[in-house]
Motif scaffolding. Structure first.
Motif, PDB file in Angstrom:
ATOM      1  N   ILE A 226       0.841  -1.202   0.000  1.00 48.02           N
ATOM      2  CA  ILE A 226       0.000   0.000   0.000  1.00 48.02           C
ATOM      3  C   ILE A 226       0.876   1.252   0.000  1.00 48.02           C
ATOM      4  N   GLN A 227       1.976   1.217   0.758  1.00 43.93           N
ATOM      5  CA  GLN A 227       2.898   2.357   0.800  1.00 43.93           C
ATOM      6  C   GLN A 227       3.556   2.570  -0.564  1.00 43.93           C
ATOM      7  N   ARG A 228       3.968   1.485  -1.217  1.00 43.85           N
ATOM      8  CA  ARG A 228       4.564   1.589  -2.553  1.00 43.85           C
ATOM      9  C   ARG A 228       3.581   2.206  -3.538  1.00 43.85           C
ATOM     10  N   LYS A 229       2.334   1.787  -3.459  1.00 46.85           N
ATOM     11  CA  LYS A 229       1.300   2.327  -4.338  1.00 46.85           C
ATOM     12  C   LYS A 229       1.116   3.825  -4.097  1.00 46.85           C
ATOM     13  N   LYS A 230       1.111   4.219  -2.832  1.00 50.74           N
ATOM     14  CA  LYS A 230       0.935   5.632  -2.476  1.00 50.74           C
ATOM     15  C   LYS A 230       2.102   6.471  -2.997  1.00 50.74           C
ATOM     16  N   ILE A 231       3.320   5.978  -2.797  1.00 57.55           N
ATOM     17  CA  ILE A 231       4.509   6.703  -3.265  1.00 57.55           C
ATOM     18  C   ILE A 231       4.496   6.827  -4.780  1.00 57.55           C
ATOM     19  N   PHE A 232       4.120   5.755  -5.450  1.00 63.01           N
ATOM     20  CA  PHE A 232       4.065   5.766  -6.917  1.00 63.01           C
ATOM     21  C   PHE A 232       3.056   6.805  -7.402  1.00 63.01           C
ATOM     22  N   ASP A 233       1.863   6.792  -6.824  1.00 64.41           N
ATOM     23  CA  ASP A 233       0.819   7.728  -7.242  1.00 64.41           C
ATOM     24  C   ASP A 233       1.246   9.177  -7.015  1.00 64.41           C
ATOM     25  N   GLN A 234       1.984   9.411  -5.928  1.00 61.64           N
ATOM     26  CA  GLN A 234       2.390  10.776  -5.606  1.00 61.64           C
ATOM     27  C   GLN A 234       3.546  11.264  -6.480  1.00 61.64           C
ATOM     28  N   SER A 235       4.354  10.338  -6.982  1.00 61.45           N
ATOM     29  CA  SER A 235       5.560  10.739  -7.718  1.00 61.45           C
ATOM     30  C   SER A 235       5.341  10.830  -9.221  1.00 61.45           C
ATOM     31  N   VAL A 236       4.381  10.097  -9.743  1.00 63.85           N
ATOM     32  CA  VAL A 236       4.168  10.060 -11.188  1.00 63.85           C
ATOM     33  C   VAL A 236       3.171  11.141 -11.599  1.00 63.85           C
ATOM     34  N   LEU A 237       3.514  11.921 -12.616  1.00 58.34           N
ATOM     35  CA  LEU A 237       2.656  13.016 -13.073  1.00 58.34           C
ATOM     36  C   LEU A 237       2.055  12.748 -14.449  1.00 58.34           C
ATOM     37  N   ILE A 238       2.477  11.656 -15.082  1.00 55.98           N
ATOM     38  CA  ILE A 238       1.951  11.283 -16.398  1.00 55.98           C
ATOM     39  C   ILE A 238       1.108  10.022 -16.246  1.00 55.98           C
ATOM     40  N   ASP A 239      -0.093  10.031 -16.798  1.00 58.53           N
ATOM     41  CA  ASP A 239      -0.960   8.857 -16.757  1.00 58.53           C
ATOM     42  C   ASP A 239      -0.303   7.717 -17.535  1.00 58.53           C
ATOM     43  N   GLU A 240      -0.227   6.543 -16.897  1.00 62.27           N
ATOM     44  CA  GLU A 240       0.503   5.433 -17.494  1.00 62.27           C
ATOM     45  C   GLU A 240      -0.071   4.993 -18.837  1.00 62.27           C
ATOM     46  N   LEU A 241      -1.389   4.981 -18.953  1.00 54.18           N
ATOM     47  CA  LEU A 241      -2.023   4.453 -20.166  1.00 54.18           C
ATOM     48  C   LEU A 241      -2.015   5.468 -21.299  1.00 54.18           C
ATOM     49  N   THR A 242      -2.531   6.653 -21.066  1.00 55.33           N
ATOM     50  CA  THR A 242      -2.777   7.622 -22.144  1.00 55.33           C
ATOM     51  C   THR A 242      -1.595   8.545 -22.412  1.00 55.33           C
ATOM     52  N   GLN A 243      -0.641   8.577 -21.492  1.00 59.68           N
ATOM     53  CA  GLN A 243       0.557   9.408 -21.637  1.00 59.68           C
ATOM     54  C   GLN A 243       0.241  10.907 -21.698  1.00 59.68           C
ATOM     55  N   VAL A 244      -0.870  11.311 -21.087  1.00 60.74           N
ATOM     56  CA  VAL A 244      -1.126  12.731 -20.861  1.00 60.74           C
ATOM     57  C   VAL A 244      -0.988  12.973 -19.363  1.00 60.74           C
ATOM     58  N   TYR A 245      -1.034  14.234 -18.937  1.00 59.71           N
ATOM     59  CA  TYR A 245      -0.891  14.524 -17.513  1.00 59.71           C
ATOM     60  C   TYR A 245      -2.002  13.862 -16.699  1.00 59.71           C
ATOM     61  N   ASN A 246      -1.692  13.537 -15.430  1.00 51.99           N
ATOM     62  CA  ASN A 246      -2.680  12.870 -14.590  1.00 51.99           C
ATOM     63  C   ASN A 246      -3.318  13.851 -13.606  1.00 51.99           C
ATOM     64  N   ARG A 247      -4.165  13.335 -12.752  1.00 47.08           N
ATOM     65  CA  ARG A 247      -4.929  14.165 -11.824  1.00 47.08           C
ATOM     66  C   ARG A 247      -4.010  14.885 -10.833  1.00 47.08           C
ATOM     67  N   ARG A 248      -2.969  14.215 -10.392  1.00 46.80           N
ATOM     68  CA  ARG A 248      -2.061  14.853  -9.441  1.00 46.80           C
ATOM     69  C   ARG A 248      -1.412  16.088 -10.055  1.00 46.80           C
ATOM     70  N   PHE A 249      -0.976  15.983 -11.313  1.00 48.30           N
ATOM     71  CA  PHE A 249      -0.382  17.134 -11.980  1.00 48.30           C
ATOM     72  C   PHE A 249      -1.392  18.268 -12.083  1.00 48.30           C
ATOM     73  N   LEU A 250      -2.639  17.929 -12.398  1.00 49.42           N
ATOM     74  CA  LEU A 250      -3.694  18.940 -12.503  1.00 49.42           C
ATOM     75  C   LEU A 250      -3.871  19.667 -11.175  1.00 49.42           C
ATOM     76  N   GLU A 251      -3.941  18.895 -10.079  1.00 53.17           N
ATOM     77  CA  GLU A 251      -4.155  19.504  -8.762  1.00 53.17           C
ATOM     78  C   GLU A 251      -2.981  20.389  -8.357  1.00 53.17           C
ATOM     79  N   ASP A 252      -1.764  20.008  -8.760  1.00 56.92           N
ATOM     80  CA  ASP A 252      -0.587  20.808  -8.441  1.00 56.92           C
ATOM     81  C   ASP A 252      -0.520  22.082  -9.275  1.00 56.92           C
TER      82      ASP A 252
END
Length: 535
Positions: A226-252
């Motif tokens: 669960i911690q690995r998943k959380k760290i991954f979600d927080q560190s990645v700014l590009i959506d893995e599938l579509t290769q556009v920015y993800n929600r975290r990047f939008l919020e930032d």
């Protein structure tokens, strides 16, 4: 001493039940209520029930002994609700357990367990939920795969030996459709040989835990995943599938647009975009085709907007486009053209050619008092209006209001106290896009006879497993055999030891279960999460 405490709460419950079961036209004299509360205060103090004492003292402050007022059932229910809830808690919880047991919210990590061993499902669910995580369980492998794509869990626990489709086949399906997503997958099995472990890892498993399970080691491993998943979600700014920015990047990034507006006064527009009937595409052609459409859609939008515009994948089939220095009319015109052009794009699968459309909602920021949260809510409301009024179009209601979709929510439970608590909890929910039409029934027979059970609209059913006349399993069976069965999402309430009830409920198609005793806040969070797949 414990017997006296139990006797007091039994008397309280009997009196509350008698009042709550009165007809709405009947009334209760003020003095009767005052005497009832006053008598409880004295006994609660003697028995050192501090929580009960505090509630009674607060209630007594709100009632005048000399008043000639008469109380209706609904007024009394609202006035005494804290006492009703406390009585429920005392009857079902150990006081130490109440303080230590974590309460999950709708944003808690979601873990999915797939295993046809119901005893193991119950055991693991209880163990994991004690950590504050939310757990959904499946005994049916086919329905489990569907739930996986709908609920998008943060971690998957999967048994190898399953009927119809084994764990390796499920893992293969998930890997084919979601290979670009990072979701920890843990295989569990009594079949703990080297060949099985190697096969699991080759097919995409992140861990393998043999049965019998060492629970201490299991929890440590789960915490790590669960911690690995959380760290991954927080560190990645590009959506893995579509290769556009993800929600975290939008919020930032979003605050910058609002700051620029306050500095320049130039309006900008926010658009929420949703692919129409995307679930139907997945059901007809498979999730791999659905993923292909998501990729094609994202690239189509990206290639047809300005370099200064921002495209992000918000979640699922929903995207956000921010148009800087763009008026409401300009944004609507641009999106209308994109809808027309994308709908002309052909897709092919199994010698079938089909097209896909999308809907959009726009909100233009032209007032510096508007917050990001308010702007997104208005864009989302506009999107919902576009979908409600026909799809493949753009709407911008700019705070003019819109019509929500009606969702029936029914509670069937023979306990008036639980019905009262659940009704209040449901009325406090704020579910986007839905007007909740709430009704309660004391038995399954009266619900099944009602017109409500036959209506062709979405229906969320909270169903007690054990009831007189007709138990919850029988009600569930009849609901799932009805012509409108697909419109029902069912949450079962069961006794903690009712393994057979849980097994039957899952086999008959219940979407989730909650064991008694339960926390009201946790139940609200679970309902919110289940309702997200109905939007």
């Amino acid at each position: 001493m414990e017997n006296y405490k139990n006797s007091l709460f039994e008397n309280i419950k009997n009196k509350l039940s008698a009042w709550l079961e009165l007809d709405e036209a009947e009334t209760i004299p003020n003095q009767e209520i005052f005497r009832f509360l006053h008598s409880i205060k004295g006994t609660a103090g003697t028995l050192q029930l501090c929580g009960l004492m505090a509630i009674i003292e607060k209630l007594l402050e709100g009632i005048d002994e000399e008043s000639a007022r008469v109380w209706s059932r609904s007024d009394l229910r609202n006035f005494l609700f804290d006492l009703i809830e406390h009585s429920y808690d005392y009857e079902r919880f150990d006081e130490v357990e109440i303080k230590e047991k974590p309460v999950r919210d709708s944003q808690a990590p979601l873990i999915q367990i797939i295993d046809d061993d119901i005893s193991m499902l119950i055991l693991l669910k209880d163990l994991l939920e004690e950590k504050g995580w939310m757990v959904i369980t499946n005994a049916d492998p086919v329905k489990a795969t569907k739930h996986y794509f709908e609920m998008q869990p943060d971690c998957l626990i999967l048994e190898i030996q399953l009927p119809v489709k084994d764990g390796f086949q499920i893992l293969q399906d998930i890997h084919l459709h979601n290979e670009k997503y990072f979701i920890p997958k843990i295989m569990i099995s009594i079949q703990n040989d080297k060949h099985s472990r190697i096969k699991a890892f080759k097919m995409g498993a992140d861990d393998f835990i043999g049965k019998p399970i060492d629970f201490e080691e299991f929890i440590v491993k789960m915490e790590r995943h669960i911690q690995r998943k959380k760290i991954f979600d927080q560190s990645v700014l590009i959506d893995e599938l579509t290769q556009v920015y993800n929600r975290r990047f939008l919020e930032d990034t979003l605050p910058r647009y609002f700051n620029d507006y306050k500095r320049s006064g130039q309006p900008f527009s926010i658009s929420m975009i949703d692919i129409d009937h995307f679930k139907r595409v997945n059901d007809l052609y498979g999730h791999s085709v659905g993923d292909h459409i998501l990729v094609e859609f994202a690239q189509f939008i990206k290639c047809n907007i300005r370099s200064s515009d921002l495209l992000c994948r918000y979640g699922g089939e929903e995207f956000v486009v921010i148009f800087p220095d763009t008026s409401n009319e300009e944004a609507k015109k641009k999106l209308t053209g994109l809808i027309k052009d994308f709908s002309a794009k052909p897709f092919n699968q199994n010698d079938q050619t089909f097209s896909v459309t999308f809907s959009a909602g726009v909100f233009t920021v032209e007032n510096e008092n508007v917050t990001p949260k308010e702007a997104f809510e208005e864009a989302d409301n506009s999107l919902y209006e576009a979908k409600r009024s026909g799809r493949a179009k753009v709407e911008s209601i700019q705070k003019n209001g819109f019509n929500k979709k009606s969702l029936n929510v029914s509670v069937i439970d023979d306990d008036i106290i639980i019905r009262t608590i659940l009704t209040k909890a449901l009325h406090s929910l704020q579910i986007p896009h839905f007007d909740l039409n709430i009704a309660v029934y004391e038995d399954g027979h009266s619900f099944l006879k009602s017109d409500r059970a036959k209506e062709d609209i979405g229906h969320f059913l909270i169903l007690d497993g054990v009831m007189p006349i007709m138990d919850g399993i029988e009600v569930l069976q009849k609901v799932k055999q009805s012509r409108n069965a697909d419109l029902f999402t069912v949450l079962m309430l069961t006794g903690r030891k009712s393994t057979d009830d849980i097994a039957n409920a899952l086999k008959l198609g219940a979407d989730d279960y909650v064991t008694k005793p339960f926390s009201i806040k946790e139940l609200q969070a679970r309902i919110e999460r289940l309702m997200t797949k109905l939007i």
